[in-house]
Write an enzyme that holds these catalytic residues in place. Structure first.
Site, PDB file in Angstrom:
ATOM      1  CG  LEU A 142      11.941 -40.090 -18.230  1.00  0.00           C
ATOM      2  CD1 LEU A 142      11.613 -40.750 -20.272  1.00  0.00           C
ATOM      3  CD2 LEU A 142      11.209 -38.810 -18.988  1.00  0.00           C
ATOM      4  CG  ASP A 143       5.601 -39.800 -14.516  1.00  0.00           C
ATOM      5  OD1 ASP A 143       6.145 -39.271 -13.407  1.00  0.00           O
ATOM      6  OD2 ASP A 143       4.935 -38.613 -14.958  1.00  0.00           O
ATOM      7  CE  LYS A 144       4.768 -49.875 -13.714  1.00  0.00           C
ATOM      8  NZ  LYS A 144       4.617 -50.174 -12.538  1.00  0.00           N
TER       9      LYS A 144
END
Length: 327
Positions: A142-144
């Site tokens: 997942l994106d940060k």
């Protein structure tokens, strides 16, 4: 890679025979192996005369090739005793509810405090290393600044099995997004090509050609701040998105392409929300894109058990929704 880290752009003109593209590129860029080039092609980091190319087996054609090489990352992440919200764990895999602000794996600008660092401490030597020492056990990310459910492998057999499930898209993945306005129609499928933007190589974009096929089903679950006049457009919406592919920034790019970017998205949120929505974002303390990976379902690659996990959005999104409901 963070916005402050510049990739290295390598260029070479190819005038050779129509051999496999990965072979031609390996000859043109002797510092990069074919395996590395294949990975960069799959990531959309290669262009031919300014247009993205992604198939390693395609035939090379004359022209200018550019390869965008990410900065080198140290391959020795260290265990860090970071608390994890564990939803499920056995000898082969672990499922966690990742908080926003935690990167999945070390990268320039996020060398510590990542999920990998936490997993190394939590799982120790049992964590799978089949994906490379820099990202042990990570089969998807997942994106940060996206919160939600993630799975990581602890054994090589689970890693191989999970990787196969993600490759064939045999995974249930549903995300909750809070958007500026609402996509129209209220329910539908977005199917496009997604690849690196020709104007900003740090961003992804919907492309007319090149890139990789990306499919997202979406449904508007709630609208907020409807205008008083009949047919007035809402100020914001809660949208459920189901992924059928897993391209980088897919949901963020797709919703923006429908004119309903995710609230708080500094990269793809072009245009400004209504003043009342901006005030709600500030009061809620939202400092990221309002995107949460709510559902993850899959067949356990070792036991064959059907697993499904669902988590509620974190506090910042919950508070923002409450404020939006009052508009």
């Amino acid at each position: 890679m963070t916005d402050d880290d510049e990739p290295i752009a390598l260029q070479a003109r190819y005038d050779g025979p129509p051999v496999r593209l990965d072979k031609a590129l390996a000859d043109a860029f002797p510092g990069l192996s074919r395996a590395r080039l294949q990975a960069l092609l799959a990531q959309g980091a290669v262009t031919h005369d300014g247009l993205p190319v992604s198939s390693a087996s395609a035939k090379a054609t004359p022209g200018l090739y550019e390869v965008l090489v990410p900065p080198v990352v140290a391959a020795d992440p260290r265990p860090e005793p970071i608390p994890l919200t564990v939803l499920f764990e056995d000898a082969d895999l672990i499922v966690i509810d990742k908080p926003a602000g935690m990167a999945a794996h070390p990268a320039p600008g996020s060398e510590t405090g990542t999920l990998v660092n936490a997993l190394l401490a939590h799982c120790g030597a049992t964590l799978s290393g089949i994906g490379g020492v820099a990202r042990p056990g990570i089969v998807h990310r997942l994106d940060k600044d996206t919160s939600g459910v993630m799975v990581a492998a602890k054994s090589d057999r689970a890693h191989a099995g999970l990787s196969a499930l993600f490759a064939t898209h045999d995974i249930e993945r549903t995300y909750i997004a809070l958007t500026r306005g609402a996509p129209s129609p209220a329910k539908g499928r977005i199917e496009t090509l997604i690849g690196r933007s020709s104007s900003d190589r740090k961003k992804m974009a919907v492309l007319r050609s090149g890139g990789r096929n990306a499919v997202t089903d979406y449904a508007v679950r709630q609208v907020y701040g409807l205008a008083a006049k009949p047919g007035g457009a809402p100020m914001a919406a809660r949208v459920a998105c189901t992924l059928h592919t897993g391209r980088t920034h897919q949901i963020r790019v797709h919703l923006a392409s429908k004119g309903a970017p995710i609230l708080g998205d500094a990269v793809y949120g072009s245009g400004s929300p209504a003043a009342a929505v901006r005030a709600a974002i500030a009061e809620a303390g939202l400092t990221r894109q309002a995107l949460h990976a709510a559902v993850l379902g899959f067949i356990h690659p070792v036991t064959g058990e059907a697993l499904r996990f669902e988590t509620a959005p974190p506090t910042d999104m919950v508070k923002l929704e409450r404020l939006l409901q009052a508009l």
